[in-house]
Design a protein around this motif. Structure first.
Motif, PDB file in Angstrom:
ATOM      1  N   LEU A   5       0.827  -1.199   0.000  1.00  0.00           N
ATOM      2  CA  LEU A   5       0.000   0.000   0.000  1.00  0.00           C
ATOM      3  C   LEU A   5       0.866   1.256   0.000  1.00  0.00           C
ATOM      4  O   LEU A   5       0.577   2.231  -0.701  1.00  0.00           O
ATOM      5  N   ARG A   6       1.926   1.221   0.794  1.00  0.00           N
ATOM      6  CA  ARG A   6       2.825   2.378   0.889  1.00  0.00           C
ATOM      7  C   ARG A   6       3.440   2.707  -0.473  1.00  0.00           C
ATOM      8  O   ARG A   6       3.463   3.867  -0.892  1.00  0.00           O
ATOM      9  N   TYR A   7       3.922   1.693  -1.172  1.00  0.00           N
ATOM     10  CA  TYR A   7       4.635   1.959  -2.415  1.00  0.00           C
ATOM     11  C   TYR A   7       3.696   2.198  -3.591  1.00  0.00           C
ATOM     12  O   TYR A   7       4.041   2.918  -4.536  1.00  0.00           O
ATOM     13  N   GLY A  48       1.311   9.409  -5.302  1.00  0.00           N
ATOM     14  CA  GLY A  48      -0.014  10.012  -5.294  1.00  0.00           C
ATOM     15  C   GLY A  48      -1.106   9.023  -5.638  1.00  0.00           C
ATOM     16  O   GLY A  48      -0.866   7.819  -5.794  1.00  0.00           O
ATOM     17  N   ARG A  49      -2.323   9.513  -5.749  1.00  0.00           N
ATOM     18  CA  ARG A  49      -3.487   8.657  -5.952  1.00  0.00           C
ATOM     19  C   ARG A  49      -4.066   8.779  -7.348  1.00  0.00           C
ATOM     20  O   ARG A  49      -5.234   8.435  -7.580  1.00  0.00           O
ATOM     21  N   LYS A  62      -0.544   1.601 -13.297  1.00  0.00           N
ATOM     22  CA  LYS A  62       0.749   1.247 -13.882  1.00  0.00           C
ATOM     23  C   LYS A  62       1.667   0.611 -12.852  1.00  0.00           C
ATOM     24  O   LYS A  62       2.311  -0.415 -13.124  1.00  0.00           O
ATOM     25  N   ARG A  63       1.729   1.194 -11.648  1.00  0.00           N
ATOM     26  CA  ARG A  63       2.596   0.645 -10.598  1.00  0.00           C
ATOM     27  C   ARG A  63       2.093  -0.730 -10.152  1.00  0.00           C
ATOM     28  O   ARG A  63       2.885  -1.642  -9.893  1.00  0.00           O
ATOM     29  N   PHE A  64       0.780  -0.882 -10.081  1.00  0.00           N
ATOM     30  CA  PHE A  64       0.209  -2.168  -9.710  1.00  0.00           C
ATOM     31  C   PHE A  64       0.540  -3.228 -10.756  1.00  0.00           C
ATOM     32  O   PHE A  64       0.888  -4.371 -10.423  1.00  0.00           O
ATOM     33  N   ALA A  65       0.449  -2.847 -12.031  1.00  0.00           N
ATOM     34  CA  ALA A  65       0.759  -3.787 -13.117  1.00  0.00           C
ATOM     35  C   ALA A  65       2.232  -4.202 -13.078  1.00  0.00           C
ATOM     36  O   ALA A  65       2.562  -5.377 -13.285  1.00  0.00           O
ATOM     37  N   LEU A  66       3.115  -3.244 -12.810  1.00  0.00           N
ATOM     38  CA  LEU A  66       4.543  -3.569 -12.723  1.00  0.00           C
ATOM     39  C   LEU A  66       4.819  -4.517 -11.557  1.00  0.00           C
ATOM     40  O   LEU A  66       5.591  -5.479 -11.689  1.00  0.00           O
TER      41      LEU A  66
END
Length: 281
Positions: free
Chosen positions: A183-185, A190-191, A198-202
């Motif tokens: 959750l932190r990373y 930002g939200r 994109k970050r979740f996919a990576l």
């Protein structure tokens, strides 16, 4: 037999590696027949399996498999030593090197070297390195997820996903350490929904291999990718222990906290009273 240390937490993982490589089976019935019984096992459809998270087995089996291309099958004692040295030790060294890098970032090389030696030789990292179990390996994965997830580049999020997924594969309860890190990373930039996606996919791309491997192993052993060995524990006492909370982890209980610190059998401050100075400080 033969002078081995029969720690079931370790031995059941050693049996699982031997079964996969030498017997081409997820079941550990053949190693049990060769080397004797072991606790910490699961039973499904009349066959016995390691009840532990499969990460250590999935890492140990390829390493042992490479050796078997050129060498004979190892005895229980020799295989235990082999897995400690060629699987457990490198991951603990990886943890210590990451720790040193973090310490250099915060102070200087001299302090970092001293603290790294203290951690490697004077903390629980040392004894847990000397057994083929998931504790030190999972700790290395959690710390690596912390280190790489702090980076803002794409590679950092991929590496975060890799180690974040590998940690509970080594020891299931380490998911509790990974969730807040994730959750932190994910929210580090930002939200904005596009950036979050994109970050979740990576992170998912990095974690794909450990997740798929873990689910495949669980499906082979327990009939479903979502089921673990704790659903099929042979030892009924362990069923009661792991049935509460998240794999046995629940809210703190005052009497157990008191026993952990002050009981004559296992109290931290009883065996290491010097640590009371730290509490006072």
């Amino acid at each position: 037999p033969g002078g081995t240390i029969n720690n079931p937490n370790e031995v059941t993982r050693v049996y699982a590696v031997a079964a996969l490589v030498d017997d081409q089976s997820w079941a550990i019935d053949a190693p049990i027949k060769r080397w004797g019984g072991v606790d910490d096992k699961a039973k499904r459809d009349g066959k016995l399996y390691s009840s532990k998270a499969p990460g250590t087995t999935l890492v140990g089996a390829p390493v042992y498999g490479l050796y078997r291309l050129v060498g004979p099958a190892l005895s229980k004692r020799s295989l235990t030593w082999f897995l400690r040295v060629f699987v457990g030790l490198p991951l603990s060294l990886f943890l210590l090197l990451l720790l040193r890098r973090e310490l250099v970032r915060l102070s200087d090389d001299n302090r970092a070297d001293g603290l790294m030696l203290c951690a490697g030789l004077g903390s629980m990292i040392y004894p847990y390195t000397l057994v083929f179990a998931g504790h030190a390996m999972a700790a290395a994965c959690v710390f690596a997820a912390y280190v790489y997830g702090r980076r803002s580049d794409h590679k950092g999020m991929v590496l975060f996903g890799l180690f974040a997924a590998a940690a509970p594969a080594m020891e299931y309860p380490h998911a509790l350490a990974i969730l807040p890190l994730g959750l932190r990373y994910l929210l580090a930039e930002g939200r904005d929904l596009a950036r979050l996606a994109k970050r979740f996919a990576l992170a998912c791309a990095g974690g794909a291999v450990p997740i798929i491997a873990t689910c495949y192993a669980q499906a082979q052993m327990f009939g479903s990718a979502s089921k673990t060995g704790y659903s099929f524990l042979e030892n009924t006492a362990y069923k009661d222990l792991h049935g509460a909370g998240f794999f046995g982890i629940s809210l703190p209980q005052i009497e157990r906290i008191g026993a952990a610190f002050f009981s004559l059998e296992l109290g931290l401050f009883v065996f290491t009273p010097l640590l009371l100075l730290g509490a006072i400080g």
